[in-house]
Design a protein around this motif. Structure first.
Motif, PDB file in Angstrom:
ATOM      1  N   ALA A  30       0.854  -1.715  -0.005  1.00 48.50           N
ATOM      2  CA  ALA A  30      -0.005  -0.460  -0.063  1.00 48.50           C
ATOM      3  C   ALA A  30       0.905   1.673  -0.121  1.00 48.50           C
ATOM      4  O   ALA A  30       0.461   2.022  -0.706  1.00 48.50           O
ATOM      5  N   SER A  51      -8.645   4.247  11.006  1.00 52.64           N
ATOM      6  CA  SER A  51      -8.914   5.572   9.484  1.00 52.64           C
ATOM      7  C   SER A  51      -8.072   6.244   8.968  1.00 52.64           C
ATOM      8  O   SER A  51      -8.572   6.857   8.479  1.00 52.64           O
ATOM      9  N   ARG A  52      -6.925   6.074   9.441  1.00 47.77           N
ATOM     10  CA  ARG A  52      -6.109   7.094   8.875  1.00 47.77           C
ATOM     11  C   ARG A  52      -5.990   6.647   6.993  1.00 47.77           C
ATOM     12  O   ARG A  52      -6.165   5.494   6.234  1.00 47.77           O
ATOM     13  N   THR A  53      -6.370   7.573   5.910  1.00 48.25           N
ATOM     14  CA  THR A  53      -6.187   7.938   4.406  1.00 48.25           C
ATOM     15  C   THR A  53      -4.545   8.127   4.400  1.00 48.25           C
ATOM     16  O   THR A  53      -3.689   8.017   3.862  1.00 48.25           O
ATOM     17  N   ASP A  54      -4.060   9.104   5.586  1.00 45.68           N
ATOM     18  CA  ASP A  54      -2.516   9.387   4.938  1.00 45.68           C
ATOM     19  C   ASP A  54      -1.518   8.599   4.792  1.00 45.68           C
ATOM     20  O   ASP A  54      -1.033   8.345   5.591  1.00 45.68           O
ATOM     21  N   LEU A  55      -1.328   7.245   3.986  1.00 42.39           N
ATOM     22  CA  LEU A  55      -0.938   5.661   5.258  1.00 42.39           C
ATOM     23  C   LEU A  55       0.586   5.991   4.970  1.00 42.39           C
ATOM     24  O   LEU A  55       1.481   5.309   5.714  1.00 42.39           O
ATOM     25  N   TRP A  58       1.598   7.982   7.504  1.00 46.87           N
ATOM     26  CA  TRP A  58       1.694   7.033   8.984  1.00 46.87           C
ATOM     27  C   TRP A  58       2.677   6.062   8.948  1.00 46.87           C
ATOM     28  O   TRP A  58       3.180   5.936   9.998  1.00 46.87           O
ATOM     29  N   ASN A 115     -15.771  -4.601  -3.290  1.00 43.99           N
ATOM     30  CA  ASN A 115     -15.263  -4.297  -1.691  1.00 43.99           C
ATOM     31  C   ASN A 115     -16.311  -4.763  -0.812  1.00 43.99           C
ATOM     32  O   ASN A 115     -16.697  -5.298  -0.707  1.00 43.99           O
ATOM     33  N   ASN A 118     -14.518  -6.141   5.526  1.00 45.36           N
ATOM     34  CA  ASN A 118     -12.962  -6.312   5.559  1.00 45.36           C
ATOM     35  C   ASN A 118     -12.461  -7.722   5.259  1.00 45.36           C
ATOM     36  O   ASN A 118     -12.284  -8.175   6.681  1.00 45.36           O
ATOM     37  N   SER A 164      -6.770  -8.205  -0.700  1.00 46.38           N
ATOM     38  CA  SER A 164      -6.091  -7.041   0.323  1.00 46.38           C
ATOM     39  C   SER A 164      -4.286  -7.650  -0.003  1.00 46.38           C
ATOM     40  O   SER A 164      -3.870  -7.089   0.312  1.00 46.38           O
TER      41      SER A 164
END
Length: 225
Positions: A30, A51-55, A58, A115, A118, A164
Motif C-alpha cells: 500500500a 481510519s487513516r488515509t494518509d498512509l 502514517w 469491496n 474487511n 487485499s
C-alpha cells in the motif's frame, strides 16, 4: 553472496525489517509499491477502527517509532502479525502473515462488488541472497503468488488469496555488499532461484494455515467472496 541482509525486529502490532543500503525491492505494498530502494519494510496490524488515509505519512511515523528512517514499504493487515510464519530454503527467507477470513477467486461465481468489507489478508515478505534482473523481479511476484495459491488450495481454502494480499520481494543490487556476478535472469517457478523461492513461500504460507486451519470457527465456508 551478500555480507549484510535485512533484519527483522518485532514490535507490538508491527513487524519491521531494517534494510541495508544496496538492496532493491519490488512490491505491491500500500505504501512504497513498485520498484524502489527501501531502507525499511513494515507489516503492520491495524484494527477495524483504523481510519487513516494518509498512509505514507502514517507508515513513516510508525517507522520512526521503531527507529527506522528513509524510504520504505508498508503492508497493512487485520491479521495478528505476532503470528508471522517463517521459512528458509537455501538462503531465501520468506515471512507470511496469513489471514483468510474472506478468501476470494479472481473471477467469482457471483458478483460480490468491488469491496468485500474487511477481508483477511496474506502479506508476504521475501529476501533473496542474489541479485535479480528487472525481468526476474517481476517473475518472482508471479512465483510467489503461485506458491501461495498452491498452499491455500492444499489447505482446503476456497480461493487463490484474499482481495487485499500484498508482497514485498527484496534482493541485493548487482555489485552491492559483496554480491558478485550478473543478476539472475529468471525467477519463474522452474528457474534455479524461482524454484527455491517457491518452496520458501509455500512453506511459510502452509505453516500459517496449519496454525490457523481453514475454516475459522466464525466463518461460513460456503460464502464465496
Amino acid at each position: 553472496m551478500v555480507t549484510a541482509a535485512p533484519t527483522l525486529t518485532r514490535h507490538p502490532d508491527v513487524l519491521a525489517w531494517d534494510v541495508p543500503a544496496g538492496w532493491v525491492a519490488l512490491s505491491s505494498a500500500a505504501v512504497g509499491g513498485g520498484l524502489l530502494r527501501p531502507r525499511w519494510v513494515l507489516n503492520a496490524g491495524v484494527g477495524d477502527g483504523f481510519s487513516r488515509t494518509d498512509l505514507a505519512t502514517w507508515s513513516a511515523e510508525v517507522a520512526g517509532q521503531v527507529g527506522l528512517t528513509g524510504l520504505g514499504c508498508a503492508l497493512l493487515t487485520a491479521a495478528d502479525v505476532s503470528q508471522v510464519q517463517h521459512a528458509e530454503v537455501e538462503g531465501v527467507l520468506a515471512w507470511a502473515t496469513v489471514g483468510v477470513t474472506k478468501p476470494t477467486w479472481p473471477v467469482p461465481a457471483v458478483d460480490v462488488g468491488g469491496n468485500p468489507g474487511n477481508p483477511g489478508t496474506i502479506n508476504i515478505v521475501v529476501t533473496l541472497p542474489v541479485p535479480l534482473s528487472p525481468t526476474a523481479l517481476v517473475q518472482s511476484l508471479g512465483t510467489i503468488t503461485e506458491a501461495k495459491t498452491q498452499a491455500l488450495i492444499e489447505g482446503g481454502v476456497p480461493g487463490t488469496g484474499t482481495a487485499s494480499d500484498a508482497v514485498v520481494v527484496l534482493c541485493p543490487e548487482a555489485g552491492a555488499l559483496g554480491a558478485s556476478g550478473r543478476p539472475e535472469a529468471f525467477a519463474g517457478v522452474r528457474s534455479r532461484w524461482g524454484a527455491v523461492l517457491a518452496r520458501a513461500v509455500h512453506g511459510a504460507v502452509a505453516a500459517g494455515l496449519a496454525a490457523h486451519p481453514w475454516p475459522p470457527d466464525d466463518v461460513d465456508p460456503t460464502v464465496v467472496w
